[in-house]
Design a protein around this motif. Structure first.
Motif, PDB file in Angstrom:
ATOM      1  N   ARG B  72       0.852  -1.191   0.000  1.00 25.97           N
ATOM      2  CA  ARG B  72       0.000   0.000   0.000  1.00 25.97           C
ATOM      3  C   ARG B  72       0.882   1.233   0.000  1.00 25.97           C
ATOM      4  N   THR B  73       0.794   2.062  -0.988  1.00 29.06           N
ATOM      5  CA  THR B  73       1.620   3.249  -0.996  1.00 29.06           C
ATOM      6  C   THR B  73       0.803   4.518  -0.918  1.00 29.06           C
ATOM      7  N   GLU B  74      -0.535   4.371  -1.081  1.00 27.23           N
ATOM      8  CA  GLU B  74      -1.327   5.605  -1.031  1.00 27.23           C
ATOM      9  C   GLU B  74      -1.438   6.104   0.408  1.00 27.23           C
ATOM     10  N   ILE B  75      -1.784   7.370   0.519  1.00 24.02           N
ATOM     11  CA  ILE B  75      -1.948   7.983   1.820  1.00 24.02           C
ATOM     12  C   ILE B  75      -3.381   7.809   2.262  1.00 24.02           C
ATOM     13  N   ALA B  76      -3.508   7.450   3.533  1.00 21.34           N
ATOM     14  CA  ALA B  76      -4.869   7.223   4.037  1.00 21.34           C
ATOM     15  C   ALA B  76      -5.677   8.495   3.967  1.00 21.34           C
ATOM     16  N   GLU B  77      -6.941   8.329   3.644  1.00 19.13           N
ATOM     17  CA  GLU B  77      -7.833   9.476   3.686  1.00 19.13           C
ATOM     18  C   GLU B  77      -8.619   9.386   4.980  1.00 19.13           C
ATOM     19  N   LEU B  78      -8.272  10.312   5.874  1.00 14.21           N
ATOM     20  CA  LEU B  78      -8.978  10.289   7.148  1.00 14.21           C
ATOM     21  C   LEU B  78     -10.396  10.767   6.914  1.00 14.21           C
ATOM     22  N   ASP B  79     -11.354   9.988   7.385  1.00 16.16           N
ATOM     23  CA  ASP B  79     -12.732  10.429   7.199  1.00 16.16           C
ATOM     24  C   ASP B  79     -13.546  10.176   8.465  1.00 16.16           C
ATOM     25  N   LEU B  80     -14.787  10.598   8.408  1.00 17.06           N
ATOM     26  CA  LEU B  80     -15.625  10.458   9.596  1.00 17.06           C
ATOM     27  C   LEU B  80     -15.823   8.994   9.956  1.00 17.06           C
ATOM     28  N   GLY B  81     -15.709   8.130   8.944  1.00 20.18           N
ATOM     29  CA  GLY B  81     -15.812   6.692   9.201  1.00 20.18           C
ATOM     30  C   GLY B  81     -14.753   6.239  10.175  1.00 20.18           C
ATOM     31  N   ALA B  82     -13.542   6.745   9.976  1.00 21.82           N
ATOM     32  CA  ALA B  82     -12.451   6.369  10.869  1.00 21.82           C
ATOM     33  C   ALA B  82     -12.743   6.857  12.282  1.00 21.82           C
ATOM     34  N   VAL B  83     -13.274   8.077  12.361  1.00 24.82           N
ATOM     35  CA  VAL B  83     -13.611   8.638  13.675  1.00 24.82           C
ATOM     36  C   VAL B  83     -14.632   7.750  14.362  1.00 24.82           C
ATOM     37  N   GLU B  84     -15.638   7.377  13.578  1.00 24.39           N
ATOM     38  CA  GLU B  84     -16.698   6.553  14.145  1.00 24.39           C
ATOM     39  C   GLU B  84     -16.189   5.178  14.543  1.00 24.39           C
ATOM     40  N   ALA B  85     -15.267   4.648  13.710  1.00 22.21           N
ATOM     41  CA  ALA B  85     -14.706   3.330  14.001  1.00 22.21           C
ATOM     42  C   ALA B  85     -13.999   3.339  15.351  1.00 22.21           C
ATOM     43  N   ILE B  86     -13.230   4.390  15.597  1.00 18.95           N
ATOM     44  CA  ILE B  86     -12.538   4.476  16.888  1.00 18.95           C
ATOM     45  C   ILE B  86     -13.538   4.657  18.009  1.00 18.95           C
ATOM     46  N   ALA B 249      -7.445  -1.630   6.479  1.00 23.28           N
ATOM     47  CA  ALA B 249      -6.991  -2.924   5.990  1.00 23.28           C
ATOM     48  C   ALA B 249      -5.499  -2.924   5.712  1.00 23.28           C
ATOM     49  N   VAL B 250      -4.723  -2.520   6.711  1.00 24.73           N
ATOM     50  CA  VAL B 250      -3.274  -2.522   6.557  1.00 24.73           C
ATOM     51  C   VAL B 250      -2.772  -3.932   6.792  1.00 24.73           C
ATOM     52  N   ALA B 251      -1.997  -4.460   5.837  1.00 21.46           N
ATOM     53  CA  ALA B 251      -1.463  -5.805   5.981  1.00 21.46           C
ATOM     54  C   ALA B 251      -0.321  -5.802   6.991  1.00 21.46           C
ATOM     55  N   ASP B 252      -0.112  -6.984   7.627  1.00 21.70           N
ATOM     56  CA  ASP B 252       1.003  -7.088   8.571  1.00 21.70           C
ATOM     57  C   ASP B 252       2.306  -6.767   7.862  1.00 21.70           C
ATOM     58  N   GLY B 253       3.135  -6.029   8.500  1.00 21.59           N
ATOM     59  CA  GLY B 253       4.455  -5.715   7.927  1.00 21.59           C
ATOM     60  C   GLY B 253       4.462  -4.453   7.094  1.00 21.59           C
ATOM     61  N   ASP B 254       3.280  -4.011   6.699  1.00 22.98           N
ATOM     62  CA  ASP B 254       3.252  -2.757   5.948  1.00 22.98           C
ATOM     63  C   ASP B 254       3.282  -1.578   6.913  1.00 22.98           C
ATOM     64  N   THR B 255       3.828  -0.493   6.421  1.00 24.72           N
ATOM     65  CA  THR B 255       3.786   0.710   7.235  1.00 24.72           C
ATOM     66  C   THR B 255       2.413   1.326   7.124  1.00 24.72           C
ATOM     67  N   ALA B 256       1.881   1.749   8.238  1.00 22.36           N
ATOM     68  CA  ALA B 256       0.546   2.319   8.243  1.00 22.36           C
ATOM     69  C   ALA B 256       0.510   3.604   7.422  1.00 22.36           C
ATOM     70  N   PRO B 257      -0.593   3.866   6.757  1.00 25.73           N
ATOM     71  CA  PRO B 257      -0.717   5.074   5.937  1.00 25.73           C
ATOM     72  C   PRO B 257      -1.139   6.277   6.782  1.00 25.73           C
ATOM     73  N   TYR B 258      -1.021   6.147   8.063  1.00 21.83           N
ATOM     74  CA  TYR B 258      -1.370   7.251   8.960  1.00 21.83           C
ATOM     75  C   TYR B 258      -0.346   7.213  10.083  1.00 21.83           C
ATOM     76  N   GLN B 259      -0.305   8.277  10.832  1.00 20.78           N
ATOM     77  CA  GLN B 259       0.517   8.169  12.035  1.00 20.78           C
ATOM     78  C   GLN B 259      -0.193   8.728  13.251  1.00 20.78           C
ATOM     79  N   VAL B 260       0.062   8.065  14.373  1.00 21.27           N
ATOM     80  CA  VAL B 260      -0.523   8.501  15.639  1.00 21.27           C
ATOM     81  C   VAL B 260       0.596   9.134  16.451  1.00 21.27           C
ATOM     82  N   GLN B 261       0.408  10.398  16.773  1.00 13.52           N
ATOM     83  CA  GLN B 261       1.460  11.074  17.524  1.00 13.52           C
ATOM     84  C   GLN B 261       0.938  11.617  18.833  1.00 13.52           C
ATOM     85  N   ASN B 262       1.753  11.429  19.839  1.00 14.88           N
ATOM     86  CA  ASN B 262       1.499  12.110  21.092  1.00 14.88           C
ATOM     87  C   ASN B 262       1.833  13.582  20.839  1.00 14.88           C
ATOM     88  N   ALA B 263       1.017  14.474  21.349  1.00 11.33           N
ATOM     89  CA  ALA B 263       1.247  15.891  21.070  1.00 11.33           C
ATOM     90  C   ALA B 263       2.647  16.324  21.501  1.00 11.33           C
TER      91      ALA B 263
END
Lengths: 240, 401
Positions: B72-86, B249-263
């Protein structure tokens, strides 16, 4: 003059050479001299006669090449610089041709300086400084800076500075050389009074009328004593 | 010879040549003042970064899009679905809240006054808390505002001042982009700016309204996740990662198309930069202090040469070597100490002004250090001239013209 058990100055066979080899200059070629307490001695001689060298050695500003020098009973040969400074401070009062007051420093502070170096306490310093200034008649000029004083006044301040530690020897190097005739007689009158008070004075000059004030005149030529004359019966040590 | 005489001699020496002394003092003054001030500015920038970290809240996580790798090389598109999923996931016990964030800039107009707001944020009712903003007047964004996409606006203090001046902002209708919003709240001034951006130049509105009128329905800029408490940040981060991996749907071993950062992660780099900045400023200032010190050596050498005769006289009068040495050392130290003292005073004076947006913070240790160093400079740089003076032979010194 009280009989002096120990002379103020006692030098034997004093030799001073400058330089080495071809450029060697004999400034003093074996001078022996005794000055008793209370004497007023004038040292005369043309330039190059060695009188300045003699003055520097007498004043412990320079060391002889050979010979001995006892100042006020103390053998000063081989003293280190610190000890020489101490002896200069306690036993010798200098009066220079060019006055040599510390610039931008009041007459009072100039006179006080040797006492400060001697470690005299402040109240005693004040008393003695005031007394010395009074003795040269400059009490009213205490707060003046050297450049606010005439040449004669500056030289009188220098005399007060030389006197303030009550030294055994007052050493004056052409003290009137830079003065007009009026100031000259002021300063010489001062020396006369000091001599009358029993001070031992050695004065270097090349002027006869200055030397005439002294009680003893020593003439130097080429680093040797040419004559040694006391006023009254003449004592002449022929040229050696 | 007592201390008093020594100080008197030193003072006389300093006063004797006023212009020269003051120029020398000036050299040390500039050196000391610049050390204190520049270190102060550096420290201030460090502190402001630290404050930003604190004010951002250590319990806040930011999810932003970033390039993936592997298959996967595309950049994740953050959307309200992701918000709702969390939000809906049972697997995120350490997550207290999640807010969508869209960012834009827009020009606000009110009764002819125009102001371009640097940051228009569309989010939900939790955003202000998560970002450590406090409402000073009116209300924040309410849950029903978000639910109904109401066009209400909470503005930062900079925006309030620029747009309304002294007037009451509450209830005013402001044109933002093409739509009209009603101001419902004004935020208290926040000092979490980093020097490059003003945290008070902000307007916050319900995410739906902002998407409707400003940013359109593209990707979210960020998703803000509040951890249950500051100790649970790492756990929350892992849980959010798991949910999002599933969502995208990130496969194991792939780098996530998003990042979670502590402020605070975001600001750590900035803190390092600020530290380097302080060090650099301090080094520059130290060089100017060194130059000031060399100035002292120079002036003392001139002084010794000029006063050779005086030194000769003093020695003829019986001044011990130690006294001459201490006199010149005291003089050099007096010069540097006066320079140091005035430098400290100047630094305090100038610290009332801000430099490059930073209030200067006078660090007591830098004051002590600068003063100590200036005394040391006097002793060190005055040492050579003083020992030269002390070593002069009186006969040579008296003959000197």
């Amino acid at each position: 003059m009280p009989p002096a058990t120990r002379p103020v100055i006692d030098i034997r066979a004093l030799v001073k050479r400058y330089g080495h080899g071809d450029t060697e200059v004999h400034a003093l070629r074996g001078v022996s001299l005794t000055v008793e307490r209370g004497e007023y001695v004038a040292v005369m001689g043309a330039s190059g006669s060695g009188k300045s060298t003699l003055m520097h050695i007498l004043g412990l500003l320079d060391a002889p090449t050979s010979g001995t020098y006892r100042l006020d009973g103390t053998d000063v040969n081989g003293l280190d610089e610190g000890a020489l400074g101490l002896v200069r401070n306690r036993r010798i009062g200098f009066v220079f041709q060019s006055f040599n007051l510390i610039p931008r420093t009041t007459a009072y502070a100039n006179v006080e300086l040797p006492l400060t170096y001697a470690g005299v306490k402040a109240p005693e310093r004040r008393r003695r400084t005031a007394a010395a200034l009074a003795q040269v008649g400059l009490s009213d000029r205490a707060d003046h800076l050297p450049n606010q004083l005439s040449g004669g006044q500056q030289q009188r301040v220098a005399v007060a500075r030389a006197l303030v530690t009550s030294p055994a020897l007052l050493l004056a190097d052409e003290p009137t050389g830079n003065l007009d005739s009026r100031s000259t007689s002021d300063v010489l009158d001062l020396f006369d009074r000091l001599s009358d008070l029993g001070r031992t004075i050695v004065l270097i000059t090349h002027e006869d009328d200055v030397a005439a004030r002294a009680s003893r005149v020593i003439r130097l030529r080429d680093g040797e004593i040419l004559s040694d004359t006391k006023t009254g019966p003449e004592v002449t040590r022929g040229a050696a | 010879m007592g201390l008093r005489e020594l100080l008197r001699f030193a003072a006389a020496g300093v006063i004797a040549n006023k212009l020269r002394s003051s120029l020398t003092v000036l050299g040390v003054l500039i050196g000391v003042a610049s050390v204190i001030l520049l270190v102060g500015v550096g420290t201030a920038s460090q502190q402001s970064v630290q404050e930003s970290i604190e004010s951002l809240g250590s319990g806040t996580l930011t999810v932003s899009a970033s390039g993936g790798s592997g298959t996967r090389t595309e950049i994740a598109e953050l959307d309200l679905g992701a918000v709702e999923a969390i939000d809906r996931s049972e697997l995120t016990p350490d997550v207290a809240g999640v807010s969508p964030v869209v960012n834009g800039t827009a020009t606000a107009v009110w009764q002819g006054a125009e102001y371009e707001i640097a940051s228009v944020v569309g989010s939900d009712e939790d955003y202000l808390d998560a970002s450590n903003y406090e409402v000073s007047e009116g209300t924040g964004i309410l849950a029903e505002d978000v639910a109904e996409d109401r066009r209400v606006l909470v503005i930062g203090s900079t925006v309030a001042a620029e747009l309304f001046g002294g007037d009451d902002a509450l209830g005013q209708r402001v044109t933002l982009g093409a739509a009209v919003y009603t101001v419902v709240g004004v935020l208290a001034e926040s000092d979490s700016g980093t020097g490059f951006s003003d945290a008070n130049d902000i307007a916050v509105a319900p995410v739906g309204a902002v998407r409707d009128t400003l940013t359109g329905y593209g990707a979210l800029s960020q998703i803000l996740v509040q951890a249950a408490d500051s100790d649970a940040v790492d756990a929350a981060s892992a849980e959010v990662g798991a949910v999002l991996d599933d969502y995208y749907a990130v496969a194991d071993g792939d780098t996530a198309p998003y990042q979670v950062q502590n402020a605070s992660d975001l600001l750590e780099t900035q803190e390092d930069t600020a530290e380097t900045f302080t060090l650099l400023l301090g080094a520059v200032a130290a060089i100017s202090l060194l130059v000031g010190g060399i100035g002292i050596t120079n002036i003392m050498l001139v002084s010794v040469t000029e006063r050779t005769r005086e030194i000769g006289i003093r020695k003829a009068l019986g001044a011990p070597r130690r006294v001459i040495l201490t006199q010149f050392l005291a003089e050099a130290t007096a010069l540097s100490l006066i320079g140091g003292g005035l430098g400290v005073a100047l630094a305090y004076l100038l610290s009332n002004f801000s430099f490059a947006g930073y209030e200067t913070v006078i660090v007591p240790s830098s004051v002590g250090l600068a003063l100590g160093v200036s005394v040391a400079i006097g002793l060190f740089f005055g040492g050579y001239p003083a020992s030269r003076a002390a070593k002069l032979r009186p006969i040579d010194a008296l003959r000197y013209e």
